[in-house]
Write a protein that holds these residues in place. Structure first.
Motif, PDB file in Angstrom:
ATOM      1  N   ARG A 189      75.101  22.864  92.499  1.00 60.55           N
ATOM      2  CA  ARG A 189      74.731  21.551  91.988  1.00 60.55           C
ATOM      3  C   ARG A 189      74.927  21.542  90.479  1.00 60.55           C
ATOM      4  NH1 ARG A 189      70.211  20.596  89.704  1.00 60.55           N
ATOM      5  NH2 ARG A 189      69.171  22.316  90.750  1.00 60.55           N
ATOM      6  N   ILE A 190      75.546  20.462  89.958  1.00 65.52           N
ATOM      7  CA  ILE A 190      75.850  20.426  88.530  1.00 65.52           C
ATOM      8  C   ILE A 190      75.027  19.377  87.785  1.00 65.52           C
ATOM      9  CG2 ILE A 190      78.193  21.302  88.835  1.00 65.52           C
ATOM     10  CD1 ILE A 190      79.218  18.449  88.576  1.00 65.52           C
ATOM     11  N   ASP A 191      74.272  18.547  88.492  1.00 60.69           N
ATOM     12  CA  ASP A 191      73.479  17.512  87.837  1.00 60.69           C
ATOM     13  C   ASP A 191      72.008  17.909  87.769  1.00 60.69           C
ATOM     14  OD1 ASP A 191      75.132  15.053  87.143  1.00 60.69           O
ATOM     15  OD2 ASP A 191      75.806  15.479  89.180  1.00 60.69           O
ATOM     16  N   SER A 192      71.387  17.619  86.633  1.00 58.23           N
ATOM     17  CA  SER A 192      69.999  18.001  86.401  1.00 58.23           C
ATOM     18  C   SER A 192      69.056  17.181  87.273  1.00 58.23           C
ATOM     19  CB  SER A 192      69.645  17.783  84.925  1.00 58.23           C
ATOM     20  OG  SER A 192      68.258  17.925  84.727  1.00 58.23           O
ATOM     21  N   LEU A 193      68.046  17.849  87.814  1.00 54.25           N
ATOM     22  CA  LEU A 193      67.048  17.159  88.630  1.00 54.25           C
ATOM     23  C   LEU A 193      66.100  16.326  87.776  1.00 54.25           C
ATOM     24  CD1 LEU A 193      66.183  19.892  91.305  1.00 54.25           C
ATOM     25  CD2 LEU A 193      67.879  18.051  91.383  1.00 54.25           C
ATOM     26  N   ARG A 194      66.183  16.462  86.466  1.00 49.37           N
ATOM     27  CA  ARG A 194      65.383  15.601  85.588  1.00 49.37           C
ATOM     28  C   ARG A 194      65.766  14.133  85.765  1.00 49.37           C
ATOM     29  NH1 ARG A 194      66.696  19.720  81.947  1.00 49.37           N
ATOM     30  NH2 ARG A 194      68.228  18.365  80.903  1.00 49.37           N
ATOM     31  N   LEU A 195      66.988  13.906  86.210  1.00 45.18           N
ATOM     32  CA  LEU A 195      67.435  12.533  86.429  1.00 45.18           C
ATOM     33  C   LEU A 195      66.649  11.838  87.549  1.00 45.18           C
ATOM     34  CD1 LEU A 195      71.301  13.132  86.218  1.00 45.18           C
ATOM     35  CD2 LEU A 195      69.922  11.875  84.558  1.00 45.18           C
ATOM     36  N   LEU A 196      65.974  12.604  88.379  1.00 47.97           N
ATOM     37  CA  LEU A 196      65.258  12.036  89.517  1.00 47.97           C
ATOM     38  C   LEU A 196      63.823  11.617  89.179  1.00 47.97           C
ATOM     39  CD1 LEU A 196      66.411  14.527  92.315  1.00 47.97           C
ATOM     40  CD2 LEU A 196      67.225  12.197  91.927  1.00 47.97           C
ATOM     41  N   ARG A 197      63.387  11.876  87.968  1.00 47.71           N
ATOM     42  CA  ARG A 197      62.011  11.543  87.607  1.00 47.71           C
ATOM     43  C   ARG A 197      61.784  10.032  87.651  1.00 47.71           C
ATOM     44  NH1 ARG A 197      61.508  15.569  82.354  1.00 47.71           N
ATOM     45  NH2 ARG A 197      61.455  17.542  83.521  1.00 47.71           N
ATOM     46  N   LYS A 198      60.714   9.622  88.342  1.00 45.63           N
ATOM     47  CA  LYS A 198      60.296   8.224  88.443  1.00 45.63           C
ATOM     48  C   LYS A 198      61.385   7.332  89.025  1.00 45.63           C
ATOM     49  CE  LYS A 198      57.043   8.594  84.583  1.00 45.63           C
ATOM     50  NZ  LYS A 198      56.637   8.043  83.263  1.00 45.63           N
ATOM     51  N   VAL A 199      62.211   7.886  89.900  1.00 45.32           N
ATOM     52  CA  VAL A 199      63.278   7.125  90.538  1.00 45.32           C
ATOM     53  C   VAL A 199      62.866   6.780  91.964  1.00 45.32           C
ATOM     54  CG1 VAL A 199      65.613   7.350  91.498  1.00 45.32           C
ATOM     55  CG2 VAL A 199      65.183   7.983  89.136  1.00 45.32           C
ATOM     56  N   ARG A 252      66.850  13.839  98.544  1.00 45.21           N
ATOM     57  CA  ARG A 252      66.251  13.651  99.873  1.00 45.21           C
ATOM     58  C   ARG A 252      65.093  14.618 100.092  1.00 45.21           C
ATOM     59  NH1 ARG A 252      65.154  10.482 101.886  1.00 45.21           N
ATOM     60  NH2 ARG A 252      65.452  10.871 104.095  1.00 45.21           N
ATOM     61  N   ARG A 253      65.225  15.860  99.617  1.00 49.88           N
ATOM     62  CA  ARG A 253      64.124  16.823  99.777  1.00 49.88           C
ATOM     63  C   ARG A 253      62.868  16.359  99.050  1.00 49.88           C
ATOM     64  NH1 ARG A 253      68.367  20.638  99.171  1.00 49.88           N
ATOM     65  NH2 ARG A 253      67.870  20.944  96.964  1.00 49.88           N
ATOM     66  N   ARG A 254      63.042  15.535  98.037  1.00 51.58           N
ATOM     67  CA  ARG A 254      61.909  14.994  97.276  1.00 51.58           C
ATOM     68  C   ARG A 254      61.443  13.647  97.810  1.00 51.58           C
ATOM     69  NH1 ARG A 254      64.445  18.616  94.746  1.00 51.58           N
ATOM     70  NH2 ARG A 254      63.609  19.774  92.964  1.00 51.58           N
ATOM     71  N   GLY A 255      61.990  13.251  98.954  1.00 45.05           N
ATOM     72  CA  GLY A 255      61.571  11.999  99.567  1.00 45.05           C
ATOM     73  C   GLY A 255      62.164  10.765  98.932  1.00 45.05           C
ATOM     74  N   ILE A 256      63.207  10.933  98.105  1.00 44.45           N
ATOM     75  CA  ILE A 256      63.851   9.806  97.428  1.00 44.45           C
ATOM     76  C   ILE A 256      65.061   9.365  98.256  1.00 44.45           C
ATOM     77  CG2 ILE A 256      65.019   9.031  95.326  1.00 44.45           C
ATOM     78  CD1 ILE A 256      63.502  11.259  93.838  1.00 44.45           C
ATOM     79  N   PRO A 257      65.148   8.108  98.651  1.00 42.49           N
ATOM     80  CA  PRO A 257      66.320   7.650  99.397  1.00 42.49           C
ATOM     81  C   PRO A 257      67.603   7.902  98.616  1.00 42.49           C
ATOM     82  CG  PRO A 257      64.582   6.005  99.496  1.00 42.49           C
ATOM     83  CD  PRO A 257      64.125   7.046  98.508  1.00 42.49           C
ATOM     84  N   TYR A 258      68.600   8.461  99.304  1.00 45.76           N
ATOM     85  CA  TYR A 258      69.914   8.711  98.705  1.00 45.76           C
ATOM     86  C   TYR A 258      70.940   7.943  99.517  1.00 45.76           C
ATOM     87  CZ  TYR A 258      74.148  11.167  97.209  1.00 45.76           C
ATOM     88  OH  TYR A 258      75.398  11.463  96.729  1.00 45.76           O
ATOM     89  N   VAL A 259      71.625   7.021  98.845  1.00 46.46           N
ATOM     90  CA  VAL A 259      72.525   6.094  99.524  1.00 46.46           C
ATOM     91  C   VAL A 259      73.951   6.309  99.034  1.00 46.46           C
ATOM     92  CG1 VAL A 259      73.042   3.665  99.965  1.00 46.46           C
ATOM     93  CG2 VAL A 259      70.655   4.401  99.693  1.00 46.46           C
ATOM     94  N   LEU A 260      74.858   6.512  99.969  1.00 48.65           N
ATOM     95  CA  LEU A 260      76.279   6.534  99.645  1.00 48.65           C
ATOM     96  C   LEU A 260      76.721   5.080  99.606  1.00 48.65           C
ATOM     97  CD1 LEU A 260      78.623   8.374  99.071  1.00 48.65           C
ATOM     98  CD2 LEU A 260      79.033   8.580 101.521  1.00 48.65           C
ATOM     99  N   TRP A 261      77.027   4.575  98.408  1.00 50.53           N
ATOM    100  CA  TRP A 261      77.116   3.141  98.150  1.00 50.53           C
ATOM    101  C   TRP A 261      78.565   2.668  98.107  1.00 50.53           C
ATOM    102  CZ3 TRP A 261      73.668  -0.605  98.368  1.00 50.53           C
ATOM    103  CH2 TRP A 261      73.864  -1.810  97.679  1.00 50.53           C
TER     104      TRP A 261
END
Length: 424
Positions: free
Chosen positions: A90-100, A131-140
């Protein structure tokens, strides 16, 4: 009372690609129909440039940090590749998922094979983390596959796609491929968000010019999918355009849809400049290059002035079609066939990239399209509003997924308060 979600858009390299600009702008239009006050956040590799190019939008642009190529994980990945082991990190920081509240993958081609048949799993791993954090992930509004040339890759993507919350697919070949992989229930057919950008710009369908005007978009990306080198492709494409001018008396307008002086392998403007220079002297006056970098909307104005468009870039084709201009799709992958089927109801107006060099095939296609131009314009006038409505189809499912997440969070909050109360 409807909540206002914070939705992360991620996956593209920058909106110097007018198609990526259109995805961001169109996605904002779509999301605000359901959530007028949503905070729409776009993670950008080029935030200052993208801020300028997205002027007028209400999308918040944040830095998408680049991965550390010298990290221990990346060094191990590189060493493993020397041993023939496919390991992508994985190359993207998980900090991007905060409050999302939800993540939309907006790179329409991220899930399709490249010119060499490869496709990275590095970005999908970010979706798995969401998804593991319960955040919906949509291929848009995406194209997907096919990966049938590589059983291991296909199996890896099948597992990943089954973990997604929702897949919104922009053309039939993707829907059919996903069904063949046992993935159908979470798939919503839709139109590309680009169809709802600058809807007021349209061709009027009249022809007052003696010479037809044909807009042409060819790209270095499409050439990489062909059997020719860039130099060979440019020479052959120049000869084909000369023959087209001589056979139809047309004025050819070369229209870039990606402008990036930092990457010649992706820069339509540089490629089309070379193509223009390769045109024979006797045809030079009939071939015009658009030098301006006017973004998706500026390109749409240029396209709307054409009688016919020949487009290799998918979003250039969409841009022209949305303006009601009959468009011949130059196909370097199956997605062009799917898009033609979706818009026209058939695959007649598709030309494989390697056939562009076949002068007679190109001339016959263009003559046929010009002869049917009025009917095609009328058909597009009827079809495009339907397609624009299709762009909003994913909202119902997305709204349901967000409601389920918020309801679960509310239940957890109430349960936590109850436990505190019982303890007191």
């Amino acid at each position: 009372m409807t909540q206002s979600p914070r939705i992360l858009l991620i996956g593209i390299s920058g909106v110097y690609n007018y198609g990526c600009e259109a995805i961001v702008r169109g996605t904002e239009v779509i999301l605000r129909r359901a959530y007028p006050n949503a905070e729409i956040v776009y993670a950008s590799r080029r935030p200052s440039d993208d801020q300028r190019r997205l002027a007028g939008s209400q999308v918040t642009i944040i830095q998408r940090p680049k991965h550390n190529r010298y990290s221990i994980k990346n060094a191990c990945r590189k060493l493993a590749s020397f041993g023939g082991v496919r390991w992508q990190i994985r190359i993207d920081s998980l900090r991007l998922l905060r409050k999302v509240d939800a993540v939309l993958s907006i790179g329409g081609d991220l899930y399709t094979p490249g010119p060499l048949g490869d496709c990275s799993l590095a970005f999908p791993k970010f979706g798995d983390a969401a998804r593991r954090r319960g955040i919906p992930y949509v291929l848009w509004s995406a194209s997907v596959g096919p990966f049938s040339h590589d059983a291991d890759l296909e199996n890896a993507f099948r597992k990943h796609l089954n973990r997604l919350t929702l897949i919104t697919a922009r053309e039939s070949t993707t829907i059919d491929y996903l069904a063949s992989q046992g993935i159908a229930e979470k798939v919503v057919p839709c139109a590309d968000p680009a169809y709802v950008v600058a809807r007021d710009i349209r061709a009027d369908g009249s022809r007052s010019r003696e010479r037809p005007t044909i807009g042409v978009n060819l790209s270095p990306l499409a050439t990489r999918f062909s059997a020719r080198s860039a130099e060979e492709a440019i020479r052959e494409q120049a000869r084909s355009l000369e023959s087209l001018v001589q056979a139809t008396g047309a004025t050819i307008v070369l229209i870039p849809h990606v402008v990036c002086d930092f990457d010649p392998n992706d820069d339509d403007l540089a490629y089309l400049r070379r193509l223009k220079e390769a045109i024979a002297p006797e045809c030079q006056d009939a071939v015009v290059l658009r030098h301006s970098d006017g973004g998706f909307v500026g390109a749409k104005r240029d396209l709307a002035r054409c009688d016919l468009v020949i487009a290799a870039r998918m979003h250039c084709a969409i841009n022209a079609l949305a303006a009601r201009v009959p468009t011949l799709l130059v196909a370097y992958s199956r997605k062009a066939v799917g898009m033609a089927q979706y818009v026209y109801g058939n695959g007649e107006w598709v030309l494989p990239i390697d056939q562009f060099a076949n002068e007679q095939v190109l001339i016959d296609k263009v003559r046929s399209m010009l002869s049917q131009r009025a009917g095609l314009h009328t058909a597009l006038n009827a079809r495009i509003p339907q397609i624009q409505q299709d762009a909003f189809r994913p909202l119902e499912r997305l709204t349901a997924e967000l409601a389920a997440v918020w309801a679960a969070e509310s239940r957890r909050g109430r349960r936590a308060k109850q436990l505190v109360s019982e303890k007191d």
